[in-house]
Design a protein around this motif. Structure first.
Motif, PDB file in Angstrom:
ATOM      1  N   ILE A 177       0.961  -1.061  -0.139  1.00  0.00           N
ATOM      2  CA  ILE A 177       0.024  -0.006   0.021  1.00  0.00           C
ATOM      3  C   ILE A 177       0.894   1.223   0.157  1.00  0.00           C
TER       4      ILE A 177
ATOM      5  N   PHE B 230      -1.613   4.147  -3.986  1.00  0.00           N
ATOM      6  CA  PHE B 230      -1.958   2.893  -4.950  1.00  0.00           C
ATOM      7  C   PHE B 230      -1.681   1.631  -4.047  1.00  0.00           C
ATOM      8  N   GLN B 231      -1.957   0.599  -4.775  1.00  0.00           N
ATOM      9  CA  GLN B 231      -1.773  -0.650  -4.187  1.00  0.00           C
ATOM     10  C   GLN B 231      -1.469  -1.728  -4.861  1.00  0.00           C
TER      11      GLN B 231
ATOM     12  N   ALA C  43       5.317   3.493   2.198  1.00  0.00           N
ATOM     13  CA  ALA C  43       4.790   2.302   1.930  1.00  0.00           C
ATOM     14  C   ALA C  43       4.767   1.357   3.068  1.00  0.00           C
ATOM     15  N   TYR C  44       3.471   0.883   2.976  1.00  0.00           N
ATOM     16  CA  TYR C  44       3.117  -0.332   3.937  1.00  0.00           C
ATOM     17  C   TYR C  44       3.323  -1.599   3.241  1.00  0.00           C
ATOM     18  N   THR C  45       3.829  -2.566   3.875  1.00  0.00           N
ATOM     19  CA  THR C  45       4.016  -4.036   3.264  1.00  0.00           C
ATOM     20  C   THR C  45       3.545  -4.889   4.142  1.00  0.00           C
ATOM     21  N   THR C  46       2.851  -6.066   3.723  1.00  0.00           N
ATOM     22  CA  THR C  46       2.695  -7.229   4.422  1.00  0.00           C
ATOM     23  C   THR C  46       3.016  -8.547   3.439  1.00  0.00           C
TER      24      THR C  46
ATOM     25  N   LEU D 275      -3.511 -10.769   4.703  1.00  0.00           N
ATOM     26  CA  LEU D 275      -3.375 -10.402   5.959  1.00  0.00           C
ATOM     27  C   LEU D 275      -3.976  -8.660   6.122  1.00  0.00           C
ATOM     28  N   VAL D 276      -4.549  -8.495   5.357  1.00  0.00           N
ATOM     29  CA  VAL D 276      -5.177  -7.052   5.169  1.00  0.00           C
ATOM     30  C   VAL D 276      -6.423  -6.962   4.600  1.00  0.00           C
ATOM     31  N   GLU D 277      -7.322  -6.286   5.603  1.00  0.00           N
ATOM     32  CA  GLU D 277      -8.645  -6.254   5.081  1.00  0.00           C
ATOM     33  C   GLU D 277      -8.881  -5.106   4.685  1.00  0.00           C
ATOM     34  N   SER D 278      -9.532  -4.595   3.635  1.00  0.00           N
ATOM     35  CA  SER D 278      -9.863  -3.379   3.242  1.00  0.00           C
ATOM     36  C   SER D 278     -11.231  -3.075   3.132  1.00  0.00           C
ATOM     37  N   THR D 279     -11.833  -1.706   3.682  1.00  0.00           N
ATOM     38  CA  THR D 279     -13.160  -1.356   3.418  1.00  0.00           C
ATOM     39  C   THR D 279     -13.059  -0.070   2.811  1.00  0.00           C
ATOM     40  N   THR D 280     -14.107   0.065   1.893  1.00  0.00           N
ATOM     41  CA  THR D 280     -14.213   1.546   1.125  1.00  0.00           C
ATOM     42  C   THR D 280     -15.574   2.074   1.666  1.00  0.00           C
TER      43      THR D 280
END
Lengths: 87, 87
Positions: free
Chosen positions: A4, A33-34, A62-65, A70-75
């Motif tokens: 991200i 961006f992602q 920049a975030y990395t996993t 491991l990441v949940e995204s909500t819009t």
């Protein structure tokens, strides 16, 4: 890895930052961006961005996993990568 | 949970969005917050933001992970939460 990336750069450098991010990631929102990258791609992206920004005025985070799982995204509101694409 | 929140909202709604995010998270960059929240706090934040934005024009993306340990962050240029705080 899942990346991200969010940038806050001066207007005059936005087009170059945008172009560099687009080579590697998917545009999500303004300045955001992602995407999934290999470690080599991630290093190449960060090195390219490092050469484009002015570190006295600009900021890129920049975030990395290890995995997108491991990441949940909500819009809320307009969907990701929606019609509002602007510099 | 660890929360990364990025918003792309119309100028006239930015102050309300900013104020709502500040109640729950740490300002990181322009239009970008992060922090640790309980599930209840996260739900309260998202409900508050849902009441503030215009879903036809605005977009908010929240990424969550169970723990901040699952996310690595790298900054280029100005540090997180640096001096460039603007609406």
């Amino acid at each position: 890895m899942f990346v991200i990336l969010v940038y806050d750069t001066a207007v005059e450098r936005n087009p170059k930052v945008l172009k560099t991010c687009r080579k590697y990631l998917h545009w999500t929102q303004r300045s955001h961006f992602q995407g999934e990258l290999s470690t080599a791609q991630y290093r190449a992206l960060m090195a390219a961005l490092d050469g484009v920004i002015d570190p006295e005025h600009d900021s890129i985070v920049a975030y990395t996993t290890r995995s997108p799982d491991l990441v949940e995204s909500t819009t809320l509101g307009l969907p990701l990568g929606g019609p509002g694409e602007i510099l």
